[in-house]
Design an enzyme around this catalytic site. Sequence first.
Site, PDB file in Angstrom:
ATOM      1  N   GLU A 313       0.829  -1.205   0.000  1.00 10.98           N
ATOM      2  CA  GLU A 313       0.000   0.000   0.000  1.00 10.98           C
ATOM      3  C   GLU A 313       0.869   1.264   0.000  1.00 10.98           C
ATOM      4  OE1 GLU A 313      -4.273  -0.308   1.974  1.00 10.98           O
ATOM      5  OE2 GLU A 313      -2.781   0.410   3.393  1.00 10.98           O
ATOM      6  N   GLU A 316       2.326   1.622  -3.432  1.00  8.88           N
ATOM      7  CA  GLU A 316       1.256   2.101  -4.324  1.00  8.88           C
ATOM      8  C   GLU A 316       1.082   3.618  -4.178  1.00  8.88           C
ATOM      9  OE1 GLU A 316      -2.469   0.244  -3.360  1.00  8.88           O
ATOM     10  OE2 GLU A 316      -3.569   1.242  -4.964  1.00  8.88           O
ATOM     11  N   CYS A 339      -8.021  -2.147   4.093  1.00 12.17           N
ATOM     12  CA  CYS A 339      -7.986  -3.391   4.879  1.00 12.17           C
ATOM     13  C   CYS A 339      -9.258  -3.645   5.673  1.00 12.17           C
ATOM     14  CB  CYS A 339      -6.759  -3.458   5.774  1.00 12.17           C
ATOM     15  SG  CYS A 339      -6.321  -1.933   6.518  1.00 12.17           S
ATOM     16  N   SER A 359      -7.103   1.955  -2.163  1.00  6.14           N
ATOM     17  CA  SER A 359      -5.927   1.140  -2.522  1.00  6.14           C
ATOM     18  C   SER A 359      -6.382  -0.213  -3.040  1.00  6.14           C
ATOM     19  CB  SER A 359      -5.053   0.950  -1.274  1.00  6.14           C
ATOM     20  OG  SER A 359      -4.159  -0.112  -1.472  1.00  6.14           O
ATOM     21  N   LYS A 398     -15.293  -9.787   7.690  1.00  4.62           N
ATOM     22  CA  LYS A 398     -14.247 -10.637   7.104  1.00  4.62           C
ATOM     23  C   LYS A 398     -14.839 -11.918   6.534  1.00  4.62           C
ATOM     24  CE  LYS A 398     -10.467  -8.297   7.956  1.00  4.62           C
ATOM     25  NZ  LYS A 398      -9.645  -7.797   6.851  1.00  4.62           N
ATOM     26  N   GLU A 401     -15.848 -10.952   3.221  1.00  6.89           N
ATOM     27  CA  GLU A 401     -14.667 -10.700   2.394  1.00  6.89           C
ATOM     28  C   GLU A 401     -14.083 -11.993   1.840  1.00  6.89           C
ATOM     29  OE1 GLU A 401     -11.020  -9.419   4.337  1.00  6.89           O
ATOM     30  OE2 GLU A 401     -10.721  -7.927   2.779  1.00  6.89           O
ATOM     31  N   GLU A 406     -13.752 -12.735  -6.198  1.00  5.00           N
ATOM     32  CA  GLU A 406     -12.442 -12.342  -6.744  1.00  5.00           C
ATOM     33  C   GLU A 406     -11.281 -12.742  -5.820  1.00  5.00           C
ATOM     34  OE1 GLU A 406     -14.917 -10.351  -5.918  1.00  5.00           O
ATOM     35  OE2 GLU A 406     -14.281  -8.529  -4.892  1.00  5.00           O
ATOM     36  N   CYS A 556     -10.486  -2.091  14.499  1.00  2.88           N
ATOM     37  CA  CYS A 556     -10.765  -3.532  14.630  1.00  2.88           C
ATOM     38  C   CYS A 556     -10.995  -3.954  16.079  1.00  2.88           C
ATOM     39  CB  CYS A 556      -9.615  -4.335  14.064  1.00  2.88           C
ATOM     40  SG  CYS A 556      -9.339  -3.993  12.329  1.00  2.88           S
TER      41      CYS A 556
END
Length: 635
Positions: A313, A316, A339, A359, A398, A401, A406, A556
């Site tokens: 990241e 990037e 994230c 990102s 999560k 996710e 993908e 989190c």
Amino acid sequence: MDNKKRPFSEKTSRAPVSQRSQSFEKIKKGSLGATIKAVIDDIELNVPMGTTILEAAKSINVNIPTLCQHDDLCLAGVCRVCVVEVEGQRTLQAACSYPITAPINVKTYSPKVRRGRRNIIQLLLRNHYGECYSCSKNNNCELQALAKEYGIRTYTFGHIEESRYEQDDSSYSVERDMDKCVLCRRCVRTCIDLQEVGVLEAVERGAETKIATYLNKPLDDVICINCGQCINRCPTGALKAKNSTEEVWTAIDDPTKHVIIQTAPSPRVAIGEEFGLAPGKSMTKQLNTALKRMGFDKVFDTNFTADLTIMEEGTELLLKLKDALVNKKKVALPQFTSCSPGWVKYVEHFYPDKLEHVSTAKSPQQMFGAIVKTWYAKREGIDPANIVSVSLMPCSAKKFECERPEMDDSGFKDVDFALTTRELAGMIKECGMDLPNLPKAEFDDPLGTGTGAALIFGSTGGVMEAAIRTVYEIVTGEEVPFNKLRITPVRGTEGIREAALPIKKAKSDWKFLEGATLKVMVGHGTANAKKIMDMLCRGELSDYHFIEIMACPGGCIGGGGQPIPTSPEIREARANAIYKEEEGLPYRKSHENPTVNMIYKEFLKEGPCGHLSHKLLHTKYTPRGKWIGKKKVAK
Ligand code: SF4
Ligand code: SF4
Ligand code: SF4
Ligand code: FES
């Protein structure tokens, strides 16, 4: 470093006025300068004008039961469990929403109060369908506790014998069982007010009132971001996270499977609460022992890929800055972190035309899955088809996710199951283990090394702090100018925080940044994300470079899979534990993680954002918009 905190602590809300606390806040706690004499259960005290009876009682350790009240939420005053007798008032009054504005005499457990509360609890139980012993909230249910506290042994007003609602298990993350709902509206206030998503609403009237989604659609078909914050505040078992316990046990019990687990930092400082410890006790090493004894073949540290995330990241970001400043290309800046899967889905729904700002780096959970089923599988000589990749996460999102289609760049599903902190605590208890008293053990090689920078990902501001430590050092060749690497402006609990870091000298590769000032921002909770995104839409963030957003309040450590209850104090204790543990670690910057450096040398040979990194560690997003409805309308 020039730093400032934006005055965003005040709440703005799309919630109905009746559900907001702002007007009440204005007269709260001495804002008019006066103190008032109150007598509660014959105890005299002086309280600031506007203090509620509930707050005044708390200050002298008089416990008044509550149900719809929650420290994170504005007032609702709908359950009436908190009723008290106020001298001069004909009817019982709700203590949570009664501001003291004149001398007052209150009885909190008079016969009338006890009778009144018992009737209210009985009325709640009358409509309650469900058995405690098979309920996810058994032994941690506020309704169950109230019934016990008030000695309810019979159903005075009757009890429904049949289910009235279809259960909604359409979502990968959140399940709804409205038979267990007591209409406290905590979930509604959480979703509308705290998170500003607005999936849930109270509909119909009187006995027909229920909590529903838009057009009563399954949760999977509406704009739910899977944050699970409603679960954390639901007092009963009406809302719960999807449970993957059985699937994980089946994998562990299958001798043909190689089952690995990665553990994220936030569950490690919270899981002790499930075993009776005070919030903020790190159980990292005891947890390693528990997981090995349970039968996981390897116990790894998600912090390894949190460090990898920073490398990807951060690179990037630097490449985008180079494109913008040197190559004069049009790039989407500021860059946002990626994230938090709740945040990613929030952007996909609410700001789909701004997705290019997010990102492309996968979250640490998903990077881990991709590395395990490629590099690790090859190194250990294991067929990736036989690897079951499990994660311990603080988060219900999560679960969604890892089901994203993908997320299979390894050629397999990168992460097979995401367990929440609550689920794993249940599995450990099932094994009869007393977690706090287990011996300590280290993580396994080769994916058990993480830095302090990765550890602090667990708290709001942690990703940004980790990124600054690395990006600043890559660009300048020097350590960030902060005592003990504590980048304090991005720490804390303020809803939105920001910092500006001048780059006085830059290394030759990054000369174009010399004299520039790196501007960053941090937000937690999607209500704050909305404010930031609205600023972006108004063009007010054009001089910012990097922005961290975490969907959950506190980051989190306040995730939707963490132990219940949650409160600002509990989240702060968990965050403090993370920051304390961090300072004792041998490595505190992501670019110093020896395993990360080895992976770039041996496997991701083109370095961060190289070809293979892009294939395995980066992803794409789906502009979803606000209207979906791919499934049939639920009953
Ligand atoms: S929600 Fe509470 S009272 Fe209802 S079944 Fe579950 S544990 Fe029992
Ligand atoms: S999971 Fe989050 S977005 Fe979904 S209903 Fe609950 S609070 Fe709202
Ligand atoms: S689902 Fe839970 S939080 Fe929402 S109204 Fe019902 S009991 Fe309250
Ligand atoms: S806690 Fe006071 S009305 Fe619900």
